[in-house]
Design a protein around this motif. Structure first.
Motif, PDB file in Angstrom:
ATOM      1  N   ARG A   1       0.854  -1.184   0.000  1.00  0.00           N
ATOM      2  CA  ARG A   1       0.000   0.000   0.000  1.00  0.00           C
ATOM      3  C   ARG A   1       0.888   1.232   0.000  1.00  0.00           C
ATOM      4  NH1 ARG A   1      -3.467  -0.279   5.450  1.00  0.00           N
ATOM      5  NH2 ARG A   1      -4.402   1.507   4.434  1.00  0.00           N
ATOM      6  N   VAL A   2       0.400   2.288  -0.618  1.00  0.00           N
ATOM      7  CA  VAL A   2       1.093   3.577  -0.635  1.00  0.00           C
ATOM      8  C   VAL A   2       0.033   4.632  -0.371  1.00  0.00           C
ATOM      9  CG1 VAL A   2       2.539   5.184  -1.926  1.00  0.00           C
ATOM     10  CG2 VAL A   2       2.723   2.733  -2.386  1.00  0.00           C
ATOM     11  N   ASN A   3       0.271   5.446   0.639  1.00  0.00           N
ATOM     12  CA  ASN A   3      -0.721   6.432   1.059  1.00  0.00           C
ATOM     13  C   ASN A   3      -0.158   7.841   1.037  1.00  0.00           C
ATOM     14  OD1 ASN A   3      -2.487   4.282   1.635  1.00  0.00           O
ATOM     15  ND2 ASN A   3      -1.601   4.065   3.666  1.00  0.00           N
ATOM     16  N   LEU A   4      -1.032   8.774   0.723  1.00  0.00           N
ATOM     17  CA  LEU A   4      -0.720  10.195   0.818  1.00  0.00           C
ATOM     18  C   LEU A   4      -1.668  10.764   1.865  1.00  0.00           C
ATOM     19  CD1 LEU A   4      -0.477  11.004  -2.996  1.00  0.00           C
ATOM     20  CD2 LEU A   4       1.421  10.689  -1.385  1.00  0.00           C
ATOM     21  N   VAL A   5      -1.116  11.237   2.967  1.00  0.00           N
ATOM     22  CA  VAL A   5      -1.930  11.742   4.071  1.00  0.00           C
ATOM     23  C   VAL A   5      -1.551  13.180   4.379  1.00  0.00           C
ATOM     24  CG1 VAL A   5      -2.282   9.428   5.016  1.00  0.00           C
ATOM     25  CG2 VAL A   5      -0.376  10.813   5.838  1.00  0.00           C
ATOM     26  N   CYS A   6      -2.369  13.811   5.190  1.00  0.00           N
ATOM     27  CA  CYS A   6      -2.130  15.214   5.568  1.00  0.00           C
ATOM     28  C   CYS A   6      -2.026  16.100   4.325  1.00  0.00           C
ATOM     29  CB  CYS A   6      -0.884  15.352   6.442  1.00  0.00           C
ATOM     30  SG  CYS A   6      -0.946  14.394   7.954  1.00  0.00           S
ATOM     31  N   VAL A   7      -2.956  15.913   3.399  1.00  0.00           N
ATOM     32  CA  VAL A   7      -2.966  16.697   2.167  1.00  0.00           C
ATOM     33  C   VAL A   7      -3.414  18.115   2.495  1.00  0.00           C
ATOM     34  CG1 VAL A   7      -3.988  16.942  -0.128  1.00  0.00           C
ATOM     35  CG2 VAL A   7      -3.444  14.659   0.765  1.00  0.00           C
ATOM     36  N   ALA A   8      -2.556  19.081   2.195  1.00  0.00           N
ATOM     37  CA  ALA A   8      -2.880  20.489   2.440  1.00  0.00           C
ATOM     38  C   ALA A   8      -1.921  21.371   1.650  1.00  0.00           C
ATOM     39  CB  ALA A   8      -2.775  20.820   3.926  1.00  0.00           C
ATOM     40  N   GLU A   9      -2.458  22.425   1.101  1.00  0.00           N
ATOM     41  CA  GLU A   9      -1.658  23.444   0.420  1.00  0.00           C
ATOM     42  C   GLU A   9      -0.712  22.851  -0.611  1.00  0.00           C
ATOM     43  OE1 GLU A   9       0.122  26.005   3.355  1.00  0.00           O
ATOM     44  OE2 GLU A   9      -1.759  26.185   4.445  1.00  0.00           O
ATOM     45  N   GLY A  10      -1.181  21.867  -1.367  1.00  0.00           N
ATOM     46  CA  GLY A  10      -0.395  21.289  -2.455  1.00  0.00           C
ATOM     47  C   GLY A  10       0.675  20.307  -2.032  1.00  0.00           C
ATOM     48  N   ALA A  11       0.673  19.909  -0.767  1.00  0.00           N
ATOM     49  CA  ALA A  11       1.701  18.991  -0.269  1.00  0.00           C
ATOM     50  C   ALA A  11       1.039  17.837   0.482  1.00  0.00           C
ATOM     51  CB  ALA A  11       2.679  19.719   0.644  1.00  0.00           C
ATOM     52  N   SER A  12       1.808  16.771   0.672  1.00  0.00           N
ATOM     53  CA  SER A  12       1.299  15.606   1.386  1.00  0.00           C
ATOM     54  C   SER A  12       2.448  14.797   1.950  1.00  0.00           C
ATOM     55  CB  SER A  12       0.482  14.735   0.424  1.00  0.00           C
ATOM     56  OG  SER A  12      -0.034  13.617   1.088  1.00  0.00           O
ATOM     57  N   GLU A  13       2.109  13.989   2.961  1.00  0.00           N
ATOM     58  CA  GLU A  13       3.045  13.030   3.537  1.00  0.00           C
ATOM     59  C   GLU A  13       2.855  11.696   2.838  1.00  0.00           C
ATOM     60  OE1 GLU A  13       5.315  13.442   6.072  1.00  0.00           O
ATOM     61  OE2 GLU A  13       4.815  15.568   6.260  1.00  0.00           O
ATOM     62  N   LEU A  14       3.937  11.079   2.417  1.00  0.00           N
ATOM     63  CA  LEU A  14       3.925   9.787   1.750  1.00  0.00           C
ATOM     64  C   LEU A  14       4.266   8.685   2.752  1.00  0.00           C
ATOM     65  CD1 LEU A  14       4.214   8.173  -1.105  1.00  0.00           C
ATOM     66  CD2 LEU A  14       6.648   8.436  -0.647  1.00  0.00           C
ATOM     67  N   GLY A  15       3.519   7.606   2.702  1.00  0.00           N
ATOM     68  CA  GLY A  15       3.824   6.436   3.514  1.00  0.00           C
ATOM     69  C   GLY A  15       3.580   5.186   2.695  1.00  0.00           C
ATOM     70  N   TYR A  16       4.329   4.135   2.961  1.00  0.00           N
ATOM     71  CA  TYR A  16       4.171   2.906   2.182  1.00  0.00           C
ATOM     72  C   TYR A  16       4.627   1.713   2.982  1.00  0.00           C
ATOM     73  CZ  TYR A  16       9.018   4.194   1.358  1.00  0.00           C
ATOM     74  OH  TYR A  16      10.314   4.591   1.539  1.00  0.00           O
ATOM     75  N   ARG A  17       4.122   0.549   2.606  1.00  0.00           N
ATOM     76  CA  ARG A  17       4.552  -0.710   3.192  1.00  0.00           C
ATOM     77  C   ARG A  17       4.323  -1.805   2.164  1.00  0.00           C
ATOM     78  NH1 ARG A  17       1.292  -1.777   8.544  1.00  0.00           N
ATOM     79  NH2 ARG A  17       2.354   0.076   9.159  1.00  0.00           N
ATOM     80  N   VAL A  18       5.233  -2.762   2.156  1.00  0.00           N
ATOM     81  CA  VAL A  18       5.197  -3.865   1.198  1.00  0.00           C
ATOM     82  C   VAL A  18       5.288  -5.174   1.968  1.00  0.00           C
ATOM     83  CG1 VAL A  18       6.494  -4.978  -0.670  1.00  0.00           C
ATOM     84  CG2 VAL A  18       6.154  -2.515  -0.693  1.00  0.00           C
ATOM     85  N   ALA A  19       4.547  -6.174   1.514  1.00  0.00           N
ATOM     86  CA  ALA A  19       4.545  -7.489   2.149  1.00  0.00           C
ATOM     87  C   ALA A  19       5.950  -8.087   2.189  1.00  0.00           C
ATOM     88  CB  ALA A  19       3.622  -8.437   1.381  1.00  0.00           C
ATOM     89  N   GLU A  20       6.198  -8.853   3.222  1.00  0.00           N
ATOM     90  CA  GLU A  20       7.501  -9.498   3.368  1.00  0.00           C
ATOM     91  C   GLU A  20       7.837 -10.340   2.139  1.00  0.00           C
ATOM     92  OE1 GLU A  20      10.042 -11.836   6.777  1.00  0.00           O
ATOM     93  OE2 GLU A  20       7.855 -12.043   6.804  1.00  0.00           O
ATOM     94  N   ARG A  21       6.855 -11.056   1.607  1.00  0.00           N
ATOM     95  CA  ARG A  21       7.108 -11.934   0.457  1.00  0.00           C
ATOM     96  C   ARG A  21       7.448 -11.172  -0.820  1.00  0.00           C
ATOM     97  NH1 ARG A  21       2.561 -12.552  -2.907  1.00  0.00           N
ATOM     98  NH2 ARG A  21       0.638 -11.744  -1.988  1.00  0.00           N
ATOM     99  N   ALA A  22       7.158  -9.862  -0.861  1.00  0.00           N
ATOM    100  CA  ALA A  22       7.447  -9.047  -2.035  1.00  0.00           C
ATOM    101  C   ALA A  22       8.649  -8.130  -1.835  1.00  0.00           C
ATOM    102  CB  ALA A  22       6.224  -8.221  -2.401  1.00  0.00           C
ATOM    103  N   ALA A  23       9.211  -8.123  -0.645  1.00  0.00           N
ATOM    104  CA  ALA A  23      10.332  -7.226  -0.328  1.00  0.00           C
ATOM    105  C   ALA A  23      11.556  -7.575  -1.169  1.00  0.00           C
ATOM    106  CB  ALA A  23      10.670  -7.319   1.153  1.00  0.00           C
TER     107      ALA A  23
END
Length: 160
Positions: free
Chosen positions: A72-94
């Motif tokens: 999953r890849v998420n963009l949170v705290c969207v404000a004023e044209g900017a955002s925080e990026l977060g992501y996580r990938v399954a162990e089997r796909a790392a």
């Protein structure tokens, strides 16, 4: 090859299974979500979709060649044209380039579909894989911080 899809209601069962299957793996590098996260998963999923619909956040699932949810890849705290990026990938796909490819696609979406001009991200100093994903995707180290008692790094990427 990976496919990035915007989070939908029908992703809930696969997303919950992904989080459960990888809970211990994720807890090695980031704080555990806790039991309440799973007990309240359905309600939380509905709430996230509402926030996404309001443009406050942008959530994505990452599917492998077989259509299995592997990240999953998420963009949170969207404000004023900017955002925080977060992501996580399954162990089997790392270690297979999944996170790098998925983050690249979400950076494209952030600029082209969501109209964002800047993304920020943080990771711990010892999370070399996460640091590599960010740097491969054009994020620059811009500062330090403490994340859950551990030394961390701030990153930034200007889009467009």
């Amino acid at each position: 090859m990976v496919v990035v899809e915007r989070l939908r209601a029908d992703h809930a069962p696969a997303l919950e299974a992904f989080e459960r299957e990888n809970r211990a793996y994720f807890a090695r590098s980031i704080p555990d979500r806790g039991d309440a996260y799973f007990a309240e998963f359905a309600e939380r999923h509905r709430s996230l979709l509402e926030e996404q619909g309001a443009g406050l956040r942008h959530f994505h699932v990452v599917l492998d060649e077989a259509g299995e949810l592997v990240g999953r890849v998420n963009l949170v705290c969207v404000a004023e044209g900017a955002s925080e990026l977060g992501y996580r990938v399954a162990e089997r796909a790392a270690g297979r380039g999944v996170a790098t490819a998925a983050v690249a696609e979400v950076c494209r979406l952030a600029s082209e579909a969501y109209g964002l001009s800047e993304l920020r991200a943080v990771t711990t100093v010892d999370n070399l894989a996460s640091r590599a994903v960010l740097e491969r995707n054009g994020f620059a180290h811009v500062g330090e911080l403490t994340l859950t008692g551990r030394p961390g790094l701030r990153y930034r990427r200007v889009l467009g």
